[in-house]
Scaffold this motif. Structure first.
Motif: not given
Lengths: 366, 485
Positions: B262-263, B397-399, B273-281, B401-404
């Motif tokens: 999706a990113v 992480g900061h999806a 966008p200003a923010t694209l962050e992801f978290l796992d379960n 930015d590719g930053n995990l």
């Protein structure tokens, strides 16, 4: 400076409680003592590092920093509310003081107070002399019981009398001792738990407390739901049954609706999460003004104002300044120790604002 | 890891027992202590075991080393006098702000002085006309950002520890954060620095100018130098006008790999966008335990997306992102109703790491970063590595930015759990480098990633790093053993 253990590892703290902290430091900005000293040692994270050093034998038990910081912590538990890791700092502090303040290490004043409020007949006599709410014999389990508190009944007897007017069916059982919170926060959690259990036995059913500190401690000891702090009790009851709410008029002061601020009880706010109820109750009878420091410790903190007078006043001073700047008529307290601290501070600073317990404020509106 | 590995103690907390050269474990000579006291005042020199113990560690697990003393200066002049004397006596100095770094960069591994800058808290200037602010080293990031916001200005860098961390600490570590994709990181906002060299000279790099090419760009060199080249005492940062509107939404996916796709889709649509962050379960559940926002605990992944700007632009950007998420197969998409709800979501995201501490006594997190198009691939590799090494890994992480931030949680009493974690991370670093990425995106090298730095930089660059270090710090007193050493 040696990195060698000063002693063998000790079993002072619950291992899991201590391991929960990952030292992220999110607690630093929430800590009143850190915000004054800006020193890691007087932050929750720094104190937990000290506890670990004590547990692991890396610091001598009599290390002066351990002694100093065990005392300098207010025990307000503001750090717990911002801790994403869920560290139970309040419990760690109790375990720390149990050890640090054992035997001869007990601060003289703390020991004296602990001993004083353990003598139930003396408490009862004090309450009777000061005309606290009339005692009604043995507890009736079907009615809510008003808890008199060990200090409040002698220092501020009008509070319990106001409560009885606000909750007409409440009873005030005789033979009440101290709840033990003061002991738990001052290095004797074993005795404290015994006192809490005894008080719980003496008052089967719902206990209504006018002090946030007592309420939070009893809530923890007797199980959730047994104890309600006054604002919690009134707000729930008046909402569930509006007919139980007496007609309340608007309180005025100097020809206007009174401007009323609040100082949260730390144990109530941080331990029980009760914040909305007292504000809503005040707003029923006056203009509620939120102090920027409403949720920050007043520096009373149990025996703290006596043991750490200098820091105690530094912690209090922003509240006094704000009360003056916001032109408050009343400043509401929810706990006997806060009340005493605020009264002393207001007097010292010669402020116009009157410190009043929530029960007394509501009584003014009857 | 270099030296000896830390040994878990019975408290479930590791004690690092690295064999150290130089002043480690040695007391500071009395005449040096006297001079330190005469520089900053007796109250601001801490020497007893108990007083210095809290400075033996920062926010990095498994690293600790007790300093010989802790010194808290209040002025640049005091910092200069301290450093000059330390060089004279060959005493190690480790600069420290709030101690919230995650790479053990402020652990005084070689003993000596820990130099704490939290007393330097003046917010000297916020200029709306010049769009800049000048602060002393110890001002916290949130204090700066709040003061700017009150004047309708945005200090864009937004590290997760913003309420705790100091501005100079952010600069020293080149902290990143939640706004990296659109706004960049700390380095993009540092206009000028006042810094003290280890030999005592006070230098001012850059200044109030957007254009200034007089000399080497020492401002950029010191940014991210991790306290190995100079001590930063004052920072001039660039500001932006506060965007009119900021909004946030949440999309749930079955897996982190789906969220990564999706990113890619969002970027493909031409949105930054200003923010694209992801978290796992695992992260969703840990965060929900603390923040109680009603997040979907069953979802495999959560993507937090947000943007700011004019109302129309934000509306367009958010609805495009929402429809992209749906197209990729989101289980559900919700929008924050108001600013409070947006803030709550961002705050919850910032507390991911400490919230994971609920799972086990030790949370070891890493910071591998890959080019954005390789994100989904990297996520799959991390999963495979975790299985191969039999570790419990939660990733956020900061999806954008590719930053995990793959985070391995374990109980140190569980046999070789720590060694398995370290072996897994070693593989994660290799995988990141293979995909064209790096070993650390924003947390820094510190003592924690020093062993892996050469894999990223190669021998020639490592040698250059050391020559630079020698030019700044001939006596080798400043944060010795860190960065390139």
């Amino acid at each position: 400076m040696s990195e060698q253990p000063a002693a063998a590892p000790r079993e002072i703290f619950d291992k899991d409680l201590l391991a929960a902290c990952i030292s992220c430091g999110f607690c630093l900005p929430a800590c009143p003592t850190y915000s004054i000293t800006k020193l890691e040692n007087s932050s929750p994270r720094g104190r937990i590092t000290l506890m670990r050093a004590l547990q692991e034998g890396r610091l001598d038990e009599d290390d002066p920093t351990l002694q100093e910081q065990a005392g300098l912590c207010l025990g307000c538990r503001a750090c717990e509310t911002v801790c994403p890791a869920g560290v139970k700092y309040g419990e760690l502090l109790e375990q720390w003081r149990d050890h640090q303040w054992r035997g001869r290490h007990t601060p003289v004043l703390a020991g004296g107070l602990r001993a004083g409020v353990r003598i139930t007949p003396a408490l009862i006599a004090g309450g009777m002399v000061r005309l606290a709410a009339r005692q009604t014999g043995a507890a009736d389990p079907t009615r809510p019981h008003v808890m008199l508190g060990c200090l409040e009944r002698s220092l501020y007897p009008k509070v319990s009398k106001a409560v009885v007017r606000l909750i007409p069916e409440a009873d005030v059982p005789s033979g009440q001792g101290c709840c033990g919170a003061l002991h738990a926060h001052n290095g004797n959690s074993v005795e404290a738990a015994r006192m809490a259990a005894a008080l719980g036995d003496a008052m089967p059913g719902t206990i209504v407390s006018t002090s946030g500190g007592c309420a939070a401690y009893l809530d923890h000891q007797l199980g959730h739901g047994r104890v309600q702090e006054l604002s919690q009790f009134l707000a729930a009851r008046w909402e569930a049954d509006p007919s139980s709410m007496p007609p309340l008029r608007t309180i005025t002061s100097r020809g206007r609706t009174a401007r009323v601020g609040l100082k949260d009880s730390c144990q109530l706010r941080n331990g029980m999460g009760v914040t909305a109820q007292p504000r809503a109750l005040i707003a029923k009878v006056a203009d509620y003004i939120e102090l920027p420091s409403a949720g920050t410790c007043c520096g009373g903190a149990g025996t703290y104002s006596m043991l750490q007078p200098e820091m105690s006043q530094k912690v209090l001073s922003p509240t006094l300044e704000q009360a003056r700047d916001l032109d408050l008529d009343y400043l509401v307290s929810l706990n006997v120790v806060c009340h005493r601290q605020l009264v002393a501070g207001v007097k010292r600073a010669r402020l116009r604002v009157k410190v009043i317990h929530l029960a007394e404020l509501l009584e003014l509106a009857l | 890891m270099p030296g000896q590995l830390a040994t878990p103690s019975h408290t479930g907390y590791a004690v690092r027992t690295t064999t150290l050269p130089s002043a480690a474990g040695r007391p500071i000579p009395p005449d040096v202590l006297d001079r330190l006291r005469s520089i900053v005042g007796g109250d601001h020199v801490l020497v007893t075991d108990g007083d210095v113990e809290p400075f033996a560690r920062d926010a990095t697990p498994l690293f600790r080393a007790r300093p010989g003393c802790v010194v808290l200066p209040a002025t640049t002049g005091e910092v200069s006098a301290i450093l000059r004397m330390a060089t004279e006596h060959g005493i190690p100095v480790t600069p420290r702000g709030a101690g919230s770094n995650l790479a053990a960069a402020t652990i005084p591994e070689h003993g000596g002085i820990v130099l704490v800058l939290t007393r330097m808290t003046a917010l000297k200037e916020i200029s709306g006309d010049e769009l800049l602010a000048v602060v002393e080293a110890g001002v916290t990031t949130a204090e700066l950002a709040d003061a700017c916001a009150a004047k309708g200005l945005l200090y864009a860098p937004d590290p997760g520890s913003r309420t705790v961390s100091t501005v100079a600490g952010n600069v020293a570590m080149c902290a990143g954060g939640l706004r990296g994709l659109k706004y960049g990181v700390t380095r993009n906002y540092v206009l000028g620095l006042e810094a003290v060299l280890p030999t005592g000279e006070v230098i001012r790099t850059g200044g109030r100018l957007w254009k200034d090419v007089a000399g080497y760009d020492l401002t950029r060199l010191l940014t991210g130098s991790e306290g190995t080249l100079a001590v930063i005492t004052e920072v001039t940062v660039a500001l932006l006008p506060m965007p009119a509107v900021a909004r946030t939404g949440v999309a749930y996916f079955d897996s982190l790999a789906d969220a990564s796709r999706a990113v890619a889709g969002v970027i493909h649509d031409g949105i930054v966008p200003a923010t694209l962050e992801f978290l796992d379960n695992r992260c969703i559940n840990a965060v929900e335990d603390f923040a109680k926002l009603g997040l979907d605990r069953q979802a495999g992944a959560l993507l937090l997306f947000g943007d700011d700007g004019t109302a129309e632009a934000v509306e367009r950007s958010l609805s495009l992102m929402a429809s992209t998420c749906e197209r990729i197969g989101a289980r559900g998409v919700t929008m924050a109703r108001d600013i409070a709800e947006s803030d709550a979501l961002l705050t919850a995201r910032r507390c991911s790491l400490p919230a994971l501490a609920r799972l086990a006594p030790i949370t070891m997190l890493e910071d591998a970063t890959v080019p954005r198009p390789r994100l989904a691939e990297m996520v799959d590799r991390i999963d495979a590595i975790a299985v191969r090494h039999n570790v419990v890994c939660a990733t956020f992480g900061h999806a954008g930015d590719g930053n995990l931030h793959p985070t391995i949680v374990f109980d140190p009493d569980d046999g070789d759990a720590r060694h398995r974690a370290e072996a897994a991370f070693s593989d994660v670093f290799d995988a990141a480098i293979e995909l064209g990425g790096t070993i650390t995106g924003e947390h820094g090298v510190g003592a924690a990633k020093r062993p892996y730095l050469e894999r990223r930089l190669g021998a020639d660059q490592m040698a250059l790093l050391r020559r630079l270090k020698a030019a700044f710090d001939p006596a080798g007193i400043l944060n010795p053993g860190k960065l390139g050493s």
